[in-house]
Design a protein around this motif. Structure first.
Motif, mmCIF file in Angstrom:
data_model
loop_
_atom_site.group_PDB
_atom_site.id
_atom_site.type_symbol
_atom_site.label_atom_id
_atom_site.label_comp_id
_atom_site.label_asym_id
_atom_site.label_seq_id
_atom_site.Cartn_x
_atom_site.Cartn_y
_atom_site.Cartn_z
ATOM 1 N N ILE A 1 45.075 -21.572 78.833
ATOM 2 C CA ILE A 1 45.817 -20.819 77.816
ATOM 3 C C ILE A 1 45.228 -19.415 77.722
ATOM 4 C CG2 ILE A 1 46.519 -20.756 75.391
ATOM 5 C CD1 ILE A 1 46.032 -23.777 75.301
ATOM 6 N N ARG A 2 46.073 -18.414 77.565
ATOM 7 C CA ARG A 2 45.591 -17.036 77.461
ATOM 8 C C ARG A 2 44.562 -16.916 76.346
ATOM 9 N NH1 ARG A 2 51.067 -16.245 78.831
ATOM 10 N NH2 ARG A 2 51.370 -14.877 80.646
ATOM 11 N N LEU A 3 43.524 -16.133 76.613
ATOM 12 C CA LEU A 3 42.408 -16.020 75.683
ATOM 13 C C LEU A 3 42.855 -15.544 74.311
ATOM 14 C CD1 LEU A 3 39.352 -16.118 75.141
ATOM 15 C CD2 LEU A 3 39.198 -13.793 76.072
ATOM 16 N N TYR A 4 43.692 -14.504 74.266
ATOM 17 C CA TYR A 4 44.104 -13.972 72.969
ATOM 18 C C TYR A 4 44.954 -14.971 72.197
ATOM 19 C CZ TYR A 4 48.355 -12.608 75.573
ATOM 20 O OH TYR A 4 49.496 -12.610 76.341
ATOM 21 N N THR A 5 45.736 -15.785 72.924
ATOM 22 C CA THR A 5 46.542 -16.813 72.260
ATOM 23 C C THR A 5 45.646 -17.873 71.633
ATOM 24 O OG1 THR A 5 48.333 -16.462 73.842
ATOM 25 C CG2 THR A 5 48.365 -18.518 72.594
ATOM 26 N N ARG A 6 44.601 -18.260 72.345
ATOM 27 C CA ARG A 6 43.665 -19.259 71.809
ATOM 28 C C ARG A 6 43.005 -18.752 70.531
ATOM 29 N NH1 ARG A 6 39.743 -20.579 76.710
ATOM 30 N NH2 ARG A 6 39.034 -22.253 75.320
ATOM 31 N N GLN B 1 36.718 -11.799 74.345
ATOM 32 C CA GLN B 1 37.849 -10.902 74.077
ATOM 33 C C GLN B 1 37.395 -9.464 73.898
ATOM 34 O OE1 GLN B 1 41.015 -11.372 74.263
ATOM 35 N NE2 GLN B 1 41.735 -9.458 73.358
ATOM 36 N N LEU B 2 36.245 -9.272 73.286
ATOM 37 C CA LEU B 2 35.729 -7.916 73.058
ATOM 38 C C LEU B 2 35.433 -7.183 74.369
ATOM 39 C CD1 LEU B 2 33.313 -8.608 70.066
ATOM 40 C CD2 LEU B 2 35.347 -7.166 70.002
ATOM 41 N N THR B 3 35.110 -7.922 75.406
ATOM 42 C CA THR B 3 34.748 -7.288 76.676
ATOM 43 C C THR B 3 35.796 -7.472 77.764
ATOM 44 O OG1 THR B 3 33.556 -9.303 77.337
ATOM 45 C CG2 THR B 3 32.291 -7.596 76.209
ATOM 46 N N HIS B 4 36.891 -8.172 77.431
ATOM 47 C CA HIS B 4 37.864 -8.510 78.486
ATOM 48 C C HIS B 4 39.275 -8.445 77.937
ATOM 49 C CE1 HIS B 4 38.856 -10.062 82.407
ATOM 50 N NE2 HIS B 4 39.545 -11.053 81.908
ATOM 51 N N ALA C 1 46.841 3.097 78.095
ATOM 52 C CA ALA C 1 46.606 4.003 76.975
ATOM 53 C C ALA C 1 46.159 3.262 75.726
ATOM 54 C CB ALA C 1 47.875 4.785 76.658
ATOM 55 N N SER C 2 45.909 1.945 75.827
ATOM 56 C CA SER C 2 45.608 1.168 74.634
ATOM 57 C C SER C 2 44.204 0.566 74.643
ATOM 58 C CB SER C 2 46.618 0.023 74.488
ATOM 59 O OG SER C 2 47.931 0.514 74.399
ATOM 60 N N LEU C 3 43.476 0.691 75.744
ATOM 61 C CA LEU C 3 42.224 -0.029 75.866
ATOM 62 C C LEU C 3 41.210 0.316 74.777
ATOM 63 C CD1 LEU C 3 41.473 -0.234 79.677
ATOM 64 C CD2 LEU C 3 41.581 -2.121 78.066
ATOM 65 N N ASP C 4 41.083 1.566 74.432
ATOM 66 C CA ASP C 4 40.001 1.985 73.558
ATOM 67 C C ASP C 4 40.480 2.511 72.211
ATOM 68 O OD1 ASP C 4 38.080 1.419 75.575
ATOM 69 O OD2 ASP C 4 38.629 3.292 76.564
ATOM 70 N N ASN C 5 41.583 1.977 71.702
ATOM 71 C CA ASN C 5 42.086 2.491 70.431
ATOM 72 C C ASN C 5 41.735 1.599 69.250
ATOM 73 O OD1 ASN C 5 43.759 0.337 70.722
ATOM 74 N ND2 ASN C 5 45.651 1.507 70.925
ATOM 75 N N GLY C 6 40.849 0.616 69.461
ATOM 76 C CA GLY C 6 40.304 -0.138 68.344
ATOM 77 C C GLY C 6 40.945 -1.471 68.060
ATOM 78 N N TRP C 7 42.040 -1.827 68.742
ATOM 79 C CA TRP C 7 42.659 -3.126 68.502
ATOM 80 C C TRP C 7 41.860 -4.229 69.186
ATOM 81 C CZ3 TRP C 7 45.866 -2.879 64.711
ATOM 82 C CH2 TRP C 7 46.714 -1.768 64.546
ATOM 83 N N LEU C 8 41.650 -5.328 68.480
ATOM 84 C CA LEU C 8 41.007 -6.476 69.113
ATOM 85 C C LEU C 8 41.947 -7.092 70.144
ATOM 86 C CD1 LEU C 8 38.661 -8.485 69.291
ATOM 87 C CD2 LEU C 8 39.695 -9.764 67.392
ATOM 88 N N PHE C 9 43.254 -7.033 69.866
ATOM 89 C CA PHE C 9 44.254 -7.563 70.794
ATOM 90 C C PHE C 9 45.249 -6.449 71.138
ATOM 91 C CE2 PHE C 9 43.072 -11.017 67.815
ATOM 92 C CZ PHE C 9 42.402 -11.846 68.712
ATOM 93 N N PRO C 10 44.840 -5.477 71.978
ATOM 94 C CA PRO C 10 45.745 -4.372 72.311
ATOM 95 C C PRO C 10 46.949 -4.868 73.090
ATOM 96 C CG PRO C 10 43.822 -4.360 73.731
ATOM 97 C CD PRO C 10 43.563 -5.395 72.693
ATOM 98 N N GLY C 11 48.082 -4.186 72.887
ATOM 99 C CA GLY C 11 49.326 -4.626 73.513
ATOM 100 C C GLY C 11 49.799 -3.711 74.607
ATOM 101 N N GLY C 12 50.986 -3.979 75.080
ATOM 102 C CA GLY C 12 51.557 -3.192 76.159
ATOM 103 C C GLY C 12 52.146 -1.877 75.709
#
Length: 392
Positions: free
Chosen positions: A233-238, A292-295, A302-313
């Motif tokens: 199962i996807r990590l963010y979903t878990r 999740q914090l490192t992966h 454009a979303s990797l470093d904007n502070g979201w724990l679960f950045p989207g598309g």
């Protein structure tokens, strides 16, 4: 070149962040795919901005279709701080509403416009200011406007107006609709009454939904075990599913957490602050959060470093609610039912004052769940006592 300013022969100064994001991406294939995807509205508009054909502004987007390509570029420019922040869920209602009211009279169009501005959009902006605005709320707002417009169109078909309609005729209309219609129309009719547009009509206030549980505790813990152990199962979903099942977090709060709300020291437990109180994460959930914090692989470039724990598309935004909801439902974990099961379980174990503070819910809601848990336990005890009396 796409971002070249012909006046200087260099990358356009204001568009330099776009160039840096595209070139320095951790996943450059995303940028290449976006640039090559037809019909190419985004790259074309970027080229026009760089050459000075159009302004680098929100107004430029307001003059163009609010399609996926233009919306993505606009969100990208906001995420990269080329443009100032805006709230797309609210802004996109305006053009939609203009098209939607085209078939009703000018007087009714004005009525809907006032209702949208003074009630619907005001509520959405308040939610946005408080960080509570979700796509579901925006869709709900559209549905209320849709139902209100449908009513006005029906009145015109009956050769009357909202100014003249009687309570009897309104109830006649409601009798032909599904039961949820009165709920959708309640804000509109209440506003019509309160503003004096027509104070002869009203709709009963729909009863607030009561606390109820449809997922058993055994099923809840079975789902928890699945999410903790199943690496397919996807990590963010878990993680998001566990936030719901263990800590009764609504999906809309679970998915838009920021990394600053997570404390993950090299030694010691992982803490997550859902609202104000840091909550210690049990293992192995803490380990999953560290991963999740490192992966955060789902992020756009454009979303990797904007502070979201679960950045989207979508640049600058967390993962889409529908994405998570769909995956959880496929696993047999409806988020709403899962949260209610967690609320019931926690309410039976934790005093409602602490529950409200820890989970970030109101005291009223916490008391309601505590009451439900107490009633069910009380009924269970009475049933056992009754059975004991009947035993030989």
């Amino acid at each position: 070149m796409l971002l070249l300013d012909p006046r200087t022969g260099e990358i356009h100064e204001r568009l330099r962040p776009v160039f840096d994001a595209l070139v320095g991406s951790h996943r450059p294939q995303n940028a290449i795919t976006w640039l090559q995807r037809p019909p190419g509205h985004g790259p074309t508009l970027l080229r026009q901005m760089a050459s000075g054909e159009v302004n680098i502004s929100h107004d430029t987007f307001a003059r163009r279709p609010m399609d996926r390509a233009h919306n993505y570029l606009r969100d990208l420019l906001v995420a990269l701080e080329v443009l100032e922040p805006y709230e797309p869920l609210i802004e996109r209602i305006g053009p939609w509403l203009i098209d939607r009211v085209a078939g009703i009279s000018a007087m009714h169009r004005q009525t809907i416009d006032q209702f949208a501005r003074w009630v619907i959009l005001r509520r959405l902006r308040t939610a946005a200011d408080q960080g509570r605005l979700t796509k579901a709320m925006a869709e709900g707002a559209r549905q209320r406007l849709n139902r209100s417009i449908d009513l006005l169109a029906w009145l015109e078909h009956k050769q009357t107006t909202i100014l003249e309609v009687t309570q009897h005729r309104l109830e006649l209309y409601l009798s032909t609709q599904v039961m949820s219609m009165s709920m959708m129309l309640h804000p509109f009719i209440t506003w019509i009454n309160r503003t004096g547009i027509n104070n002869r009509i009203s709709v009963k206030n729909p009863n607030p939904s009561q606390a109820h549980v449809t997922m058993g505790d055994a099923d809840r813990w079975r789902h928890i075990g699945t999410l903790l152990r199943d690496d397919s199962i996807r990590l963010y979903t878990r993680i998001i599913g566990l936030f719901i099942l263990l800590f009764a977090q609504p999906l809309t709060r679970a998915y838009d957490l920021r990394t600053e709300q997570v404390t993950a020291p090299q030694r010691g437990p992982v803490l997550v602050t859902f609202r104000e109180t840091p909550v210690e994460m049990p293992e192995p959930l803490g380990m999953l959060i560290r991963q999740q914090l490192t992966h955060r692989v789902n992020a756009s470039y454009a979303s990797l470093d904007n502070g979201w724990l679960f950045p989207g598309g979508i640049p600058g935004r967390p993962i889409a609610t529908e994405n998570i909801r769909g995956q959880l439902v496929e696993l047999g974990i409806p988020p709403h039912q899962a949260r209610h099961a967690a609320m019931f379980g926690l309410s039976a174990e934790v005093p409602h004052m602490i529950l409200a503070q820890t989970l970030g819910i109101s005291q009223t809601a916490a008391r309601a769940w505590a009451g439900l848990a107490a009633r069910d336990w009380g009924g269970y005890i009475r049933e056992r006592n009754d059975r004991g009396k009947l035993s030989p």
